[in-house]
Write a protein that holds these residues in place. Structure first.
Motif, short mmCIF file in Angstrom:
data_model
loop_
_atom_site.label_atom_id
_atom_site.label_comp_id
_atom_site.label_asym_id
_atom_site.label_seq_id
_atom_site.Cartn_x
_atom_site.Cartn_y
_atom_site.Cartn_z
N ASN A 42 -48.59 7.44 2.67
CA ASN A 42 -47.44 7.05 1.88
C ASN A 42 -47.50 5.54 1.66
O ASN A 42 -47.44 4.78 2.63
CB ASN A 42 -46.14 7.44 2.58
N ILE A 43 -47.66 5.14 0.41
CA ILE A 43 -47.75 3.73 0.03
C ILE A 43 -46.43 3.36 -0.64
O ILE A 43 -46.13 3.85 -1.73
CB ILE A 43 -48.94 3.48 -0.94
N GLY A 44 -45.63 2.52 0.01
CA GLY A 44 -44.29 2.18 -0.48
C GLY A 44 -44.30 1.33 -1.74
O GLY A 44 -45.33 1.14 -2.39
N GLN A 45 -43.13 0.78 -2.07
CA GLN A 45 -42.97 -0.02 -3.28
C GLN A 45 -43.57 -1.41 -3.12
O GLN A 45 -43.54 -1.99 -2.04
CB GLN A 45 -41.49 -0.18 -3.60
N ASN A 46 -44.12 -1.94 -4.23
CA ASN A 46 -44.58 -3.32 -4.29
C ASN A 46 -45.65 -3.64 -3.23
O ASN A 46 -45.63 -4.69 -2.61
CB ASN A 46 -43.40 -4.29 -4.16
N VAL A 47 -46.57 -2.71 -3.04
CA VAL A 47 -47.66 -2.87 -2.07
C VAL A 47 -48.92 -3.27 -2.82
O VAL A 47 -49.19 -2.76 -3.92
CB VAL A 47 -47.90 -1.55 -1.30
N VAL A 48 -49.71 -4.16 -2.25
CA VAL A 48 -51.02 -4.52 -2.79
C VAL A 48 -52.08 -4.08 -1.79
O VAL A 48 -52.04 -4.49 -0.62
CB VAL A 48 -51.14 -6.03 -3.06
N VAL A 53 -60.50 -1.91 0.78
CA VAL A 53 -59.69 -1.59 1.96
C VAL A 53 -59.84 -0.11 2.27
O VAL A 53 -59.97 0.72 1.37
CB VAL A 53 -58.21 -1.97 1.73
N VAL A 54 -59.80 0.23 3.55
CA VAL A 54 -59.88 1.63 3.98
C VAL A 54 -58.62 1.97 4.77
O VAL A 54 -58.29 1.29 5.75
CB VAL A 54 -61.12 1.89 4.86
N LEU A 55 -57.91 3.03 4.34
CA LEU A 55 -56.77 3.57 5.07
C LEU A 55 -57.09 5.01 5.44
O LEU A 55 -57.40 5.82 4.57
CB LEU A 55 -55.50 3.54 4.22
N GLY A 56 -57.01 5.35 6.72
CA GLY A 56 -57.28 6.70 7.17
C GLY A 56 -56.17 7.66 6.80
O GLY A 56 -55.12 7.28 6.26
N ASN A 57 -56.35 8.92 7.13
CA ASN A 57 -55.34 9.96 6.85
C ASN A 57 -54.03 9.62 7.54
O ASN A 57 -54.00 9.09 8.64
CB ASN A 57 -55.82 11.32 7.36
N GLY A 58 -52.93 9.94 6.86
CA GLY A 58 -51.60 9.84 7.46
C GLY A 58 -51.05 8.45 7.64
O GLY A 58 -50.06 8.27 8.34
N CYS A 59 -51.64 7.45 7.02
CA CYS A 59 -51.12 6.08 7.14
C CYS A 59 -49.84 5.91 6.34
O CYS A 59 -49.69 6.50 5.26
CB CYS A 59 -52.16 5.06 6.68
N LYS A 60 -48.94 5.10 6.86
CA LYS A 60 -47.70 4.78 6.15
C LYS A 60 -47.66 3.26 5.95
O LYS A 60 -47.70 2.50 6.91
CB LYS A 60 -46.49 5.24 6.95
N VAL A 61 -47.59 2.86 4.68
CA VAL A 61 -47.54 1.45 4.31
C VAL A 61 -46.18 1.22 3.67
O VAL A 61 -45.91 1.73 2.58
CB VAL A 61 -48.68 1.08 3.34
#
Length: 192
Positions: A42-48, A53-61
């Motif tokens: 889940n990538i929230g609002q106004n994220v860069v 970049v590597v994000l694994g499964n289930g990451c919350k930003v």
């Protein structure tokens, strides 16, 4: 791009990204080229999310987070609102240092609190908890609880984020799950 995922109409996803099934990318976020984002993130609002970049499964930003090139997050990492990563140790506007980016690795299940800053070139161990507003300037051990500027370790936490209280034998229980942990030689591990 792979699988089925959601991208809000105001978000921008550059070509060359891999995005896992079930991931959601919200308002005004920018996912730059060559990123790898796992399933069910889940990538929230106004994220860069900067290139590669590597994000694994289930990451919350959470909202307003900047994740710069050189950052790799394992599964189930939580990045709190407005936290930020750096990637050059001595930035200057007039000096190009793209070949000097330093890697930052965030272990499985770790959490970074709101408004924390992670100075590049450090590892944050699995299930570590970085307190809100902290400035990380060195490696953080697995299960460590760190706070302040510069961040210093003040204790240990369970995989569920609860403070652990070790007895004389170096054992502790998570108050939520009763999972058992062992403290030995300055390191914590979960006892299976």
């Amino acid at each position: 791009m792979d699988g089925e995922f959601f991208v809000h109409p105001t978000a921008v996803v550059d070509e060359g990204c891999t995005i896992g099934e079930g991931t959601k990318i919200w308002h005004f976020s920018h996912i730059m080229t060559s990123c790898t984002i796992g399933k069910n993130c889940n990538i929230g609002q106004n994220v860069v999310i900067s290139p590669s970049v590597v994000l694994g499964n289930g990451c919350k930003v959470q909202n307003n987070v900047s994740v710069y090139t050189g950052v790799e997050c394992e599964e189930d990492v939580f990045l709190g609102p407005s936290c930020v990563f750096t990637n050059v140790i001595n930035p200057r506007s007039a000096v190009v240092r793209k070949d000097e980016y330093r890697k930052t690795h965030i272990g499985k299940g770790a959490s970074i609190g709101a408004n924390a800053t992670i100075v590049c070139g450090h590892d944050i161990g699995e299930y570590a908890l970085v307190g809100a507003g902290s400035v990380v300037t060195k490696n953080v051990l697995p299960y460590a609880l760190v706070v302040g500027n510069p961040a210093r370790q003040i204790g240990w936490v369970s995989e569920y984020g609860h403070r652990l209280s070790f007895n004389q034998e170096g054992k502790a229980l998570c108050p939520q799950t009763n999972q058992e942990y062992q403290l030995e030689d300055g390191k914590v591990k979960r006892i299976k």
